[in-house]
Every structure is written in structure tokens, then in C-alpha cells.
Scaffold this motif. Sequence first.
Motif, PDB file in Angstrom:
ATOM      1  N   PHE A 303       0.830  -1.208   0.000  1.00 55.26           N
ATOM      2  CA  PHE A 303       0.000   0.000   0.000  1.00 55.26           C
ATOM      3  C   PHE A 303       0.861   1.254   0.000  1.00 55.26           C
ATOM      4  N   THR A 304       0.224   2.371  -0.339  1.00 60.58           N
ATOM      5  CA  THR A 304       0.904   3.661  -0.343  1.00 60.58           C
ATOM      6  C   THR A 304       0.566   4.356   0.965  1.00 60.58           C
ATOM      7  N   SER A 305       1.562   4.966   1.579  1.00 62.87           N
ATOM      8  CA  SER A 305       1.283   5.721   2.793  1.00 62.87           C
ATOM      9  C   SER A 305       2.179   6.949   2.850  1.00 62.87           C
ATOM     10  N   ASN A 306       1.637   8.027   3.437  1.00 60.58           N
ATOM     11  CA  ASN A 306       2.458   9.229   3.602  1.00 60.58           C
ATOM     12  C   ASN A 306       2.933   9.350   5.049  1.00 60.58           C
ATOM     13  N   ARG A 307       2.939   8.226   5.780  1.00 56.93           N
ATOM     14  CA  ARG A 307       3.295   8.245   7.206  1.00 56.93           C
ATOM     15  C   ARG A 307       4.701   8.784   7.479  1.00 56.93           C
ATOM     16  N   SER A 308       5.589   8.699   6.467  1.00 58.02           N
ATOM     17  CA  SER A 308       6.944   9.213   6.691  1.00 58.02           C
ATOM     18  C   SER A 308       7.082  10.649   6.200  1.00 58.02           C
ATOM     19  N   GLY A 309       5.979  11.220   5.716  1.00 63.02           N
ATOM     20  CA  GLY A 309       6.042  12.596   5.221  1.00 63.02           C
ATOM     21  C   GLY A 309       5.795  12.690   3.731  1.00 63.02           C
ATOM     22  N   SER A 310       6.319  11.718   2.972  1.00 60.77           N
ATOM     23  CA  SER A 310       6.065  11.700   1.530  1.00 60.77           C
ATOM     24  C   SER A 310       5.468  10.343   1.161  1.00 60.77           C
ATOM     25  N   PRO A 311       4.750  10.267   0.034  1.00 60.74           N
ATOM     26  CA  PRO A 311       4.148   8.979  -0.338  1.00 60.74           C
ATOM     27  C   PRO A 311       5.229   7.928  -0.627  1.00 60.74           C
ATOM     28  N   GLN A 312       5.163   6.827   0.081  1.00 62.74           N
ATOM     29  CA  GLN A 312       6.097   5.719  -0.125  1.00 62.74           C
ATOM     30  C   GLN A 312       5.306   4.422  -0.066  1.00 62.74           C
ATOM     31  N   LEU A 313       5.924   3.332  -0.571  1.00 61.55           N
ATOM     32  CA  LEU A 313       5.245   2.033  -0.569  1.00 61.55           C
ATOM     33  C   LEU A 313       5.647   1.209   0.640  1.00 61.55           C
ATOM     34  N   TYR A 314       4.652   0.581   1.223  1.00 62.57           N
ATOM     35  CA  TYR A 314       4.837  -0.257   2.403  1.00 62.57           C
ATOM     36  C   TYR A 314       4.158  -1.593   2.151  1.00 62.57           C
ATOM     37  N   VAL A 316       2.224  -4.703   4.409  1.00 61.34           N
ATOM     38  CA  VAL A 316       1.732  -5.122   5.718  1.00 61.34           C
ATOM     39  C   VAL A 316       1.420  -6.614   5.676  1.00 61.34           C
ATOM     40  N   ASN A 317       1.866  -7.334   6.691  1.00 61.33           N
ATOM     41  CA  ASN A 317       1.552  -8.751   6.801  1.00 61.33           C
ATOM     42  C   ASN A 317       0.114  -8.857   7.303  1.00 61.33           C
ATOM     43  N   THR A 318      -0.749  -9.555   6.577  1.00 58.08           N
ATOM     44  CA  THR A 318      -2.179  -9.554   6.919  1.00 58.08           C
ATOM     45  C   THR A 318      -2.456 -10.282   8.230  1.00 58.08           C
ATOM     46  N   ARG A 319      -1.544 -11.149   8.652  1.00 57.12           N
ATOM     47  CA  ARG A 319      -1.757 -11.910   9.887  1.00 57.12           C
ATOM     48  C   ARG A 319      -1.190 -11.161  11.102  1.00 57.12           C
ATOM     49  N   THR A 320       0.100 -10.814  10.987  1.00 60.59           N
ATOM     50  CA  THR A 320       0.756 -10.168  12.137  1.00 60.59           C
ATOM     51  C   THR A 320       0.543  -8.659  12.170  1.00 60.59           C
ATOM     52  N   LYS A 321       0.081  -8.093  11.043  1.00 57.39           N
ATOM     53  CA  LYS A 321      -0.116  -6.644  10.882  1.00 57.39           C
ATOM     54  C   LYS A 321       1.212  -5.878  10.943  1.00 57.39           C
ATOM     55  N   ARG A 322       2.324  -6.598  10.860  1.00 54.84           N
ATOM     56  CA  ARG A 322       3.621  -5.932  10.887  1.00 54.84           C
ATOM     57  C   ARG A 322       3.837  -5.199   9.560  1.00 54.84           C
ATOM     58  N   ILE A 323       4.394  -4.000   9.636  1.00 59.68           N
ATOM     59  CA  ILE A 323       4.551  -3.148   8.453  1.00 59.68           C
ATOM     60  C   ILE A 323       6.027  -2.957   8.111  1.00 59.68           C
ATOM     61  N   LYS A 324       6.328  -3.036   6.802  1.00 62.23           N
ATOM     62  CA  LYS A 324       7.703  -2.875   6.348  1.00 62.23           C
ATOM     63  C   LYS A 324       7.715  -1.843   5.222  1.00 62.23           C
ATOM     64  N   ARG A 325       8.598  -0.864   5.319  1.00 57.70           N
ATOM     65  CA  ARG A 325       8.715   0.122   4.242  1.00 57.70           C
ATOM     66  C   ARG A 325       9.543  -0.479   3.106  1.00 57.70           C
ATOM     67  N   LEU A 326       9.080  -0.317   1.861  1.00 54.27           N
ATOM     68  CA  LEU A 326       9.773  -0.933   0.720  1.00 54.27           C
ATOM     69  C   LEU A 326      10.566   0.061  -0.123  1.00 54.27           C
ATOM     70  N   THR A 327      10.063   1.278  -0.284  1.00 55.67           N
ATOM     71  CA  THR A 327      10.749   2.232  -1.175  1.00 55.67           C
ATOM     72  C   THR A 327      11.418   3.350  -0.383  1.00 55.67           C
ATOM     73  N   PHE A 328      12.610   3.707  -0.822  1.00 59.90           N
ATOM     74  CA  PHE A 328      13.370   4.744  -0.133  1.00 59.90           C
ATOM     75  C   PHE A 328      13.919   5.800  -1.103  1.00 59.90           C
ATOM     76  N   GLU A 329      13.909   5.468  -2.393  1.00 57.67           N
ATOM     77  CA  GLU A 329      14.503   6.361  -3.373  1.00 57.67           C
ATOM     78  C   GLU A 329      13.484   7.396  -3.840  1.00 57.67           C
ATOM     79  N   GLY A 330      13.797   8.677  -3.663  1.00 53.31           N
ATOM     80  CA  GLY A 330      12.897   9.719  -4.144  1.00 53.31           C
ATOM     81  C   GLY A 330      11.809  10.069  -3.153  1.00 53.31           C
ATOM     82  N   THR A 331      11.015  11.101  -3.494  1.00 48.77           N
ATOM     83  CA  THR A 331      10.003  11.592  -2.565  1.00 48.77           C
ATOM     84  C   THR A 331       8.585  11.249  -3.008  1.00 48.77           C
ATOM     85  N   TYR A 332       8.460  10.402  -4.044  1.00 48.82           N
ATOM     86  CA  TYR A 332       7.118   9.990  -4.450  1.00 48.82           C
ATOM     87  C   TYR A 332       7.170   8.595  -5.061  1.00 48.82           C
ATOM     88  N   ASN A 333       6.636   7.609  -4.336  1.00 50.80           N
ATOM     89  CA  ASN A 333       6.502   6.245  -4.855  1.00 50.80           C
ATOM     90  C   ASN A 333       5.115   5.774  -4.453  1.00 50.80           C
TER      91      ASN A 333
END
Lengths: 430, 86
Positions: A303-314, A316-333
Motif C-alpha cells: 500500500f501507499t502511505s504518507n506516514r513518513s512525510g512523503s508517499p512511499q510504498l509499504y 503489511v503482513n495480513t496476519r501479524t499486521k507488521r509493516i515494512k517500508r519498501l521504497t526509499f529512493e525519491g520523494t514519491y513512490n
Amino acid sequence: MNFKKLFLITYLIIFFPSVSSQLRIEIKGGVEESISIAVVPMQWNLEIPQEIFIHEVIKSDLESFGEFNVLPPRNMLSLPTTKEEVFYKDWRLLGSDYLVIGNIEFTEIDQEIRVSYTIFDVVKERVIHRGSVLGPLSTLRKMGHKISDKIYARIQGIPGIFSTKIAYIDKPSKSDPNYNLMISDIDGNDSLSLFSSPQPLMSPSWSPDMQSISYVSFEEGTSRIFIQKLSNAERRGLKLEKGINSSPNWAPDGKKISAVLSKSGNPDIFIYDLELSTWLQVTNHFGIDTEPDWSPNSRNILFTSNRSGSPQLYEVNTRTKRIKRLTFEGTYNARGRYLPNGKGIIFVHRQNGVFHIATQNLRTGKIRILTDTRLDESPTVSPNGNVVLYATKDGDKDILAGITLDGKTKFVMPSLKGEAREPSWSPLID
Amino acid sequence: MIQRQVRENWKRPKNINQSLKTEIQINLVPTGEILSASVIKSSGNKAFDESAMSAILKVKSFEGLTMQMQLFDQHFRKFTLVFTPE
């Protein structure tokens, strides 16, 4: 065994005892060339005039993504329709690696036809596939796509996608004031409006069995998610929640739909259980979480989230609900979709103020920009993982364009009427 | 030299996974003629394997393989070609 040979073997055993010391020569690259194939006009055994020529349907399919180069009939030395009439030497001379012949006839059932075809490997001088497809006369084009799929699979080693469909939203125009939910063949032919409304329609997503489509409609004045069967146009609205109800995306098991709801105060990712008709919250953050996509193994949602300030892709594990950020390059993904093998994602990436379609390898994190146009959005991947289709602009007009994942072949989706947005590629069926 | 002759004849499918790898064992006779070729390690993609095999079939016989018999026996009577896209 003669003495000399025996001597040689003894010699080899004594002096070269290790098999692992065998010489290995690396062949890298080769010529990445379009495969040459000849598709001979098929013998038409029906006593009615021919309107659609199946060899032309196959030619246009196979040439869509630059992988094949199809020999036109005018360059052929003969037009065989049976195996006995095939002279491999002729086809080798013409540079064809493969050859397809066939014939079309009525079956015992009224208006049903059978297309029988044979694929030859010209280099190896043998038949590599023999098959037939059955169907009503009116579906000749569809039957051609099926044969193209078989040829593609047999030669490329991965499934062909010529029988798949594209769903998209057709914006209001001068000729039609309505929004239309459309489906069509991937070449733009056989388009059909499934639903029409003067209020916006958005975000079509296919069910994994290819029988239904989910989408957002504003017909009730507010956004609501509907699912609609293709066979009988039966519609059903998902349980409506306060605020935004958007971005439906079907789970690989077909029993759940992920979507965005804002009933908790801001947009978060939820999962809808189609049997229980209930919503389950997956993410909970004061930022905006949107545009969910299920991983092919069902475990995660991108999913896309702006939780870090800019839109990035994350993810989420549907069972554990643990979230991992996937994109770091640039300010819009944003607007990410998994590749069918689950090993990478495609998404919209902004670089120097320009929106491109990019792909990222999930293991290495390496980003590759695929498109060089300016306002590319809503990428969707072919179910064999080879092609990306996306929405872009041609002047003021909304169009759909595509590119192969290797970045080498680009195309504009032809013969689409109206203005198309938000393409969604169907799954592979059979 | 062997590399060049195979590579020139190798038309591999476009738009495929770049990490594929096929290993083919070749049996030669001293004239350079290919006695047999067999896939000993498949890439998993049949089309890719077949494109490599077709390249070998197109070569038929390696040209310019003049060397001492001992060297030929040592290295070229039986050897492995490893095909990779990149």
C-alpha cells in the motif's frame, strides 16, 4: 571395443581422473532477436465467405510485444495446409524458425467450428505441437487468441496473454456524457461497457476467477464499492461505511477484498470478507494509507502511505499486521502492484518532477525506471509478468500505453474508443 | 572460437528472465563435428533451453579446431557450454 579406444579410455582415466575438470565454455548474450515464425493462411473449409482471417489475428497477437517477427503470406514459397506439404528447407531459406499451419471446418454442432493447427520447429524439423480449438463461428477472433497463447507458451516457455482482458474506466466525452466501466481484449478489440453512470466510476479490479469485477461508484452520492458479475451483470454493493470507501483489490483466494475506508477518521487499509460481509481493519495510522494490492501468496498487502512525510510504498503482513517500508529512493513512490512472481513491484515513481512507471526488485531494492513519458499512472502487470500497461496522456487525451518489463518494446493500446483510465489486467484463465 | 560460433547462431527469446542458465554437454570428434549434445542442467524455461540447443544444431560442426590430438582429447572431446542471457 577396439584396442585404440580402450587405450584412450585408460589414458583418460589415468591422466584426467576428475570429471569436474571438464572444460566449461560460457556463452553469454547471444542475439536477442525476434523469433521468426511463419503463420500460413489456414484452409477455410466452410461454404461461407471468410471475414476474419485467423492467421492475421495470430500475426497481430504475436507481434504485439516485439518478441516475434511474423512472415507475411506474400513472402511464402508455398501455402501448406497439411504436414505432408511442409518442406522444411523452404522455410529455412526464408529464415523462419517456426511454422504454423491449420484448417477450419464446421463440427457436427450447428454454427460450431473447429480450428486444427500444427506448430513446427523448422530448425529441428519436427512437429512441436498439434492442437485444435472449438467455438461458435462468431468467436473466431477469440479462437485465434487461444492459438496465439499456445504458440507463445510453446516457444517462449511462459503463458501467452492474448486471451486475457483489460478492464478500464472510460471518461465522459462529447459523444457519451457517462462514465463507463469497460472491458476489452488486450488489443482493444471486442470492447464492452459493463456499467454506465453519470457519476464517477473508479478503480476496477478483477476477481481471480475472472468472473467478476469490483469497482468504486459514486452513483449514491458517496463513494461505494460494488462487485459485478460478468455473466449476468448482477451487482452487489459492499457494506457501506462512513467516509471514503475506495480502492478495492481482490485477494488471490477470491474470498476477500482489500480496500480503503476512512471510518476510523483517516484512510486506512481494511479487508472485507465476502462471505461474512464484514470489514477488518489492517492498518491504523494517522497518515493516509491507500491503494492496496495483495501479494500473489496472499500473505502481504502492498500500500501507499504518507506516514513518513512523503508517499512511499509499504507492505503489511495480513496476519501479524507488521509493516515494512519498501521504497526509499525519491520523494514519491505510489500506486504499487506486485509482479505475478512476487519478487518485484511496479509503481509510479517521481524523478525530477516527472512521473514514471518504475519497477523494484524486492530482494535487492534496486529500482529501474521503465517509461520516459511524463504523466504515467495506474500501472497494471500482465498475468505472465511480461508487460505493463498504464494510463498516460497523448496531448490532452487519456490513453493506455504499454511497455515490456525488459523496457525494450513500447506500444499504445490501439483502437480504443473514448478516453481510457485506470487499466486493470485480468488474470490468466485455463 | 567455439564461443563465437555458438553465440552467432544463438537467437534467444526476447523478454525473458535474465537469470536463466542452461548447461549443455557436447561430444565432438576431432574434425569439429558435433556427435551429440544434451542438456545436463535445464534453466527451467523450455524455450530458453531449446534456443541454446538450436544454436548448437545450427553450428553442426566447429570450424578451425586444429590442435594436437592430446589437447583435443583433454578438453574438447567432451565439454560443457553454459548459456546465460547476460
